[in-house]
Design a protein around this motif. Structure first.
Motif, PDB file in Angstrom:
ATOM      1  N   ALA A   1       0.786  -0.978   0.111  1.00  0.00           N
ATOM      2  CA  ALA A   1      -0.038   0.147  -0.005  1.00  0.00           C
ATOM      3  C   ALA A   1       0.889   1.268   0.009  1.00  0.00           C
ATOM      4  O   ALA A   1       0.526   2.292  -0.638  1.00  0.00           O
ATOM      5  CB  ALA A   1      -0.897   0.048   1.122  1.00  0.00           C
ATOM      6  N   GLY A   2       2.016   1.055   0.882  1.00  0.00           N
ATOM      7  CA  GLY A   2       2.674   2.525   0.845  1.00  0.00           C
ATOM      8  C   GLY A   2       3.201   2.785  -0.433  1.00  0.00           C
ATOM      9  O   GLY A   2       3.751   3.956  -0.739  1.00  0.00           O
ATOM     10  N   LEU A   3       3.806   1.773  -1.081  1.00  0.00           N
ATOM     11  CA  LEU A   3       4.379   1.995  -2.575  1.00  0.00           C
ATOM     12  C   LEU A   3       3.257   2.449  -3.477  1.00  0.00           C
ATOM     13  O   LEU A   3       3.856   3.470  -4.324  1.00  0.00           O
ATOM     14  CB  LEU A   3       4.799   0.606  -2.875  1.00  0.00           C
ATOM     15  N   VAL A   4       2.193   1.810  -3.515  1.00  0.00           N
ATOM     16  CA  VAL A   4       1.119   2.666  -4.298  1.00  0.00           C
ATOM     17  C   VAL A   4       1.004   4.146  -4.069  1.00  0.00           C
ATOM     18  O   VAL A   4       1.032   5.007  -4.849  1.00  0.00           O
ATOM     19  CB  VAL A   4      -0.222   1.685  -4.301  1.00  0.00           C
ATOM     20  N   GLU A   5       0.784   4.243  -2.780  1.00  0.00           N
ATOM     21  CA  GLU A   5       0.679   5.819  -2.420  1.00  0.00           C
ATOM     22  C   GLU A   5       1.767   6.645  -2.685  1.00  0.00           C
ATOM     23  O   GLU A   5       1.555   7.839  -3.165  1.00  0.00           O
ATOM     24  CB  GLU A   5       0.154   5.695  -0.891  1.00  0.00           C
ATOM     25  N   ALA A   6       2.898   5.907  -2.689  1.00  0.00           N
ATOM     26  CA  ALA A   6       4.084   6.907  -2.831  1.00  0.00           C
ATOM     27  C   ALA A   6       4.092   7.222  -4.607  1.00  0.00           C
ATOM     28  O   ALA A   6       4.647   8.170  -4.896  1.00  0.00           O
ATOM     29  CB  ALA A   6       5.379   6.386  -2.508  1.00  0.00           C
ATOM     30  N   PHE A   7       3.722   6.239  -5.283  1.00  0.00           N
ATOM     31  CA  PHE A   7       3.627   6.290  -6.773  1.00  0.00           C
ATOM     32  C   PHE A   7       2.642   7.605  -7.076  1.00  0.00           C
ATOM     33  O   PHE A   7       2.677   8.432  -8.020  1.00  0.00           O
ATOM     34  CB  PHE A   7       3.424   5.112  -7.631  1.00  0.00           C
ATOM     35  N   ALA A   8       1.375   7.603  -6.473  1.00  0.00           N
ATOM     36  CA  ALA A   8       0.235   8.569  -6.490  1.00  0.00           C
ATOM     37  C   ALA A   8       1.029   9.851  -6.017  1.00  0.00           C
ATOM     38  O   ALA A   8       0.725  10.811  -6.906  1.00  0.00           O
ATOM     39  CB  ALA A   8      -0.987   8.269  -5.685  1.00  0.00           C
ATOM     40  N   ALA A   9       1.755  10.011  -5.048  1.00  0.00           N
ATOM     41  CA  ALA A   9       2.359  11.290  -4.705  1.00  0.00           C
ATOM     42  C   ALA A   9       3.385  11.894  -5.777  1.00  0.00           C
ATOM     43  O   ALA A   9       3.567  12.952  -5.936  1.00  0.00           O
ATOM     44  CB  ALA A   9       3.150  11.232  -3.418  1.00  0.00           C
ATOM     45  N   LEU A  10       4.240  10.731  -6.420  1.00  0.00           N
ATOM     46  CA  LEU A  10       5.298  11.188  -7.380  1.00  0.00           C
ATOM     47  C   LEU A  10       4.190  11.752  -8.459  1.00  0.00           C
ATOM     48  O   LEU A  10       4.716  12.532  -9.136  1.00  0.00           O
ATOM     49  CB  LEU A  10       6.111   9.663  -7.968  1.00  0.00           C
ATOM     50  N   ALA A  11       3.232  11.066  -9.114  1.00  0.00           N
ATOM     51  CA  ALA A  11       2.649  11.571 -10.326  1.00  0.00           C
ATOM     52  C   ALA A  11       2.026  12.829  -9.862  1.00  0.00           C
ATOM     53  O   ALA A  11       1.987  13.769 -10.691  1.00  0.00           O
ATOM     54  CB  ALA A  11       1.290  10.460 -10.442  1.00  0.00           C
ATOM     55  N   ARG A  12       1.308  12.972  -8.595  1.00  0.00           N
ATOM     56  CA  ARG A  12       0.832  14.507  -8.299  1.00  0.00           C
ATOM     57  C   ARG A  12       2.209  15.437  -8.512  1.00  0.00           C
ATOM     58  O   ARG A  12       1.823  16.648  -8.858  1.00  0.00           O
ATOM     59  CB  ARG A  12       0.213  14.303  -6.776  1.00  0.00           C
ATOM     60  N   ARG A  13       3.182  15.411  -8.069  1.00  0.00           N
ATOM     61  CA  ARG A  13       4.407  16.240  -7.884  1.00  0.00           C
ATOM     62  C   ARG A  13       4.493  16.561  -9.246  1.00  0.00           C
ATOM     63  O   ARG A  13       5.091  17.773  -9.619  1.00  0.00           O
ATOM     64  CB  ARG A  13       5.508  15.745  -7.326  1.00  0.00           C
ATOM     65  N   HIS A  14       4.306  15.830 -10.266  1.00  0.00           N
ATOM     66  CA  HIS A  14       4.894  16.125 -11.759  1.00  0.00           C
ATOM     67  C   HIS A  14       3.525  16.349 -12.493  1.00  0.00           C
ATOM     68  O   HIS A  14       3.716  16.376 -13.685  1.00  0.00           O
ATOM     69  CB  HIS A  14       5.665  14.686 -12.303  1.00  0.00           C
ATOM     70  N   GLY A  15       2.373  16.524 -12.097  1.00  0.00           N
ATOM     71  CA  GLY A  15       1.538  17.069 -12.688  1.00  0.00           C
ATOM     72  C   GLY A  15       0.804  15.722 -13.577  1.00  0.00           C
ATOM     73  O   GLY A  15       0.189  15.980 -14.557  1.00  0.00           O
ATOM     74  N   ALA A  16       1.287  14.532 -13.353  1.00  0.00           N
ATOM     75  CA  ALA A  16       0.844  13.457 -14.071  1.00  0.00           C
ATOM     76  C   ALA A  16      -0.315  12.508 -13.361  1.00  0.00           C
ATOM     77  O   ALA A  16      -0.698  12.908 -12.109  1.00  0.00           O
ATOM     78  CB  ALA A  16       1.785  12.425 -14.195  1.00  0.00           C
ATOM     79  N   ALA A  17      -1.158  11.582 -13.874  1.00  0.00           N
ATOM     80  CA  ALA A  17      -1.959  10.893 -13.127  1.00  0.00           C
ATOM     81  C   ALA A  17      -1.408   9.438 -12.826  1.00  0.00           C
ATOM     82  O   ALA A  17      -0.264   8.889 -13.506  1.00  0.00           O
ATOM     83  CB  ALA A  17      -3.199  10.555 -14.073  1.00  0.00           C
ATOM     84  N   LEU A  18      -2.024   8.743 -11.823  1.00  0.00           N
ATOM     85  CA  LEU A  18      -1.617   7.165 -11.605  1.00  0.00           C
ATOM     86  C   LEU A  18      -2.826   6.459 -12.110  1.00  0.00           C
ATOM     87  O   LEU A  18      -4.004   6.604 -11.618  1.00  0.00           O
ATOM     88  CB  LEU A  18      -1.461   7.158 -10.075  1.00  0.00           C
ATOM     89  N   MET A  19      -2.688   5.604 -13.157  1.00  0.00           N
ATOM     90  CA  MET A  19      -3.574   4.635 -13.437  1.00  0.00           C
ATOM     91  C   MET A  19      -3.283   3.380 -12.926  1.00  0.00           C
ATOM     92  O   MET A  19      -2.371   2.865 -13.142  1.00  0.00           O
ATOM     93  CB  MET A  19      -3.606   4.693 -15.135  1.00  0.00           C
ATOM     94  N   LEU A  20      -4.370   3.182 -12.120  1.00  0.00           N
ATOM     95  CA  LEU A  20      -4.166   1.803 -11.134  1.00  0.00           C
ATOM     96  C   LEU A  20      -5.160   0.651 -11.632  1.00  0.00           C
ATOM     97  O   LEU A  20      -6.392   1.017 -11.151  1.00  0.00           O
ATOM     98  CB  LEU A  20      -4.248   2.388  -9.792  1.00  0.00           C
ATOM     99  N   ASP A  21      -4.738  -0.155 -12.210  1.00  0.00           N
ATOM    100  CA  ASP A  21      -5.415  -1.178 -12.787  1.00  0.00           C
ATOM    101  C   ASP A  21      -5.630  -2.413 -11.465  1.00  0.00           C
ATOM    102  O   ASP A  21      -4.549  -2.931 -11.054  1.00  0.00           O
ATOM    103  CB  ASP A  21      -4.842  -1.825 -13.994  1.00  0.00           C
TER     104      ASP A  21
END
Length: 414
Positions: free
Chosen positions: A201-221
């Protein structure tokens, strides 16, 4: 012993010359891997004492439970609306029930207008990617990747930028940070296809934070969320009131309810994004099939116990693979195992595709080579296989491991 039978192979003849110029992006896109693998068994017969074990495709081969089939039949016979176009973004009742169920499961606030129903999860991916990237943009795909994601990017002129994974087959966050230039979306699948890895869970949430910082989206399948071994929610992203600014969630009803042929998936995202995706959906299929949507709604309302039983069975099969692998194949590596998949590394000098074809002839076993899930030149591809174990029971899986062991012993004697 339950054995997965081979799906009917499509007739195959010499490919005719293409009548005119073919767009470069389509020409450069790989052939559909599962269709290619089917051609390896086309026209072949297998001995009665060693029938074909087809562990190549991650799709249930059993029909839906009888109650669900009855619901489909009753709708087909008695509901005239079931045969007409429906709303492009899906039946309102299904969108409402998904919003309520997902809000409960993820302890978040999801509204019906956040939900779009699609003709399968692949269409959800394509429609949502149309709102995120175009020619010249890049998205991050962890390697090994799901081949249909890569194929769609190639056809659309979108760069599928490979993202390496660690020894546990989890995507490397630091490597992602270094690859974000020009990236408009990060795509993660958990539990993963093809590796079976369940991302922390922490890794998925860290990727969401990374995407947000760069103005990108996290597409989670989360196609395989119903078979995650964790009892708690796999992440807390929906509990963030701002989740719509970053998260695009994908899901498929095909696995839990055995509705593969009915093609019902969904996307959960910002309503403004769904409004743009509606343009894509309306141009491709207009709406997901009504009967499939009715079936999915019936499943959500009546089949919780059935899904729990399916999950328990899949987790039991995963345990068989994990518990038996090292003893059966001491020189091989079980790199990942979860949901419908085991991802394994072989010890041979030959490449995985050559070995997969030999396994068909020598062991009546059909699995897919890692080259179908990796970029050309990636050393993991020729060294690895994906085994989709959802369509073989415990005895069938032990038989598959025994066949791999026999194959390995035969190679050692050469």
């Amino acid at each position: 012993m339950t054995r997965a039978s081979a799906s009917p192979a499509e007739p195959r003849s010499a490919a005719p010359a293409f009548p005119g110029p073919l767009p470069a992006a389509l020409a450069a896109t790989s052939e559909p891997p599962v269709m290619e693998a089917r051609r390896w068994i086309e026209g072949k017969s297998f001995p009665a004492e060693r029938p074909l074990l087809n562990l190549s495709q991650a799709a249930p081969v059993d029909p839906p439970p009888e109650g669900l089939r009855r619901a489909i039949a009753e709708a087909a016979l008695n509901d005239p609306q079931a045969h007409l176009y429906g709303p492009v973004l899906g039946l309102p009742a299904l969108r409402e029930d998904v919003a309520a169920r997902w809000s409960r499961d993820y302890s978040g606030e999801i509204r019906p207008e956040d939900v779009a129903v699609t003709a399968g999860c692949n269409q959800a991916f394509c429609a949502m990617l149309a709102t995120l990237a175009g020619p010249g943009d890049a998205i991050l795909l962890p390697v090994p990747w799901y081949f249909n994601h890569k194929m769609w990017c190639d056809m659309m002129g979108i760069e599928a930028r490979p993202l390496p994974c660690d020894a546990d087959l989890n995507p490397d966050l630091a490597a992602a940070e270094a690859r974000m230039d020009g990236v408009t979306a990060i795509v993660l699948i958990t539990p993963n296809n093809p590796t079976g890895a369940e991302y922390p869970a922490g890794l998925v949430e860290a990727f969401a934070a990374l995407a947000r910082r760069h103005g990108a989206a996290l597409m989670l399948d989360e196609t395989y969320r119903d078979f995650d071994s964790r009892d708690a929610a796999p992440h807390a992203l929906f509990s963030d009131p701002e989740w719509r600014e970053t998260l695009v969630h994908l899901y498929s009803f095909s696995k839990a309810y055995r509705l593969t042929g009915h093609r019902v998936g969904l996307a959960i995202a910002h309503p403004a994004r769904l409004a743009q995706a509606e343009k894509f959906l309306d141009s491709v299929q207009i709406c997901a099939g009504q009967l499939g949507q009715i079936a999915a709604l019936h499943g959500l309302r009546h089949l919780d116990d059935f899904v729990t039983g399916q999950r328990d069975e899949i987790l039991a099969r995963r345990a068989v693979v994990r518990d038996s692998f090292r003893q059966a194949l001491p020189d091989w590596e079980l790199m990942g195992c979860g949901a419908y998949f085991a991802y394994i590394r072989h010890p041979f000098a030959e490449d995985a595709e050559t070995l997969c074809k030999a396994l068909v002839d020598e062991q009546s076993l059909l699995i897919l080579p890692g080259t179908m899930f990796c970029p050309q030149g990636d050393p993991l591809g020729p060294q690895s296989f994906r085994v989709a174990f959802a369509n073989a029971d415990a005895d069938g899986l032990r038989d598959a491991l025994a066949r791999l062991a026999d194959f390995s012993a035969g190679r050692a004697r050469r």
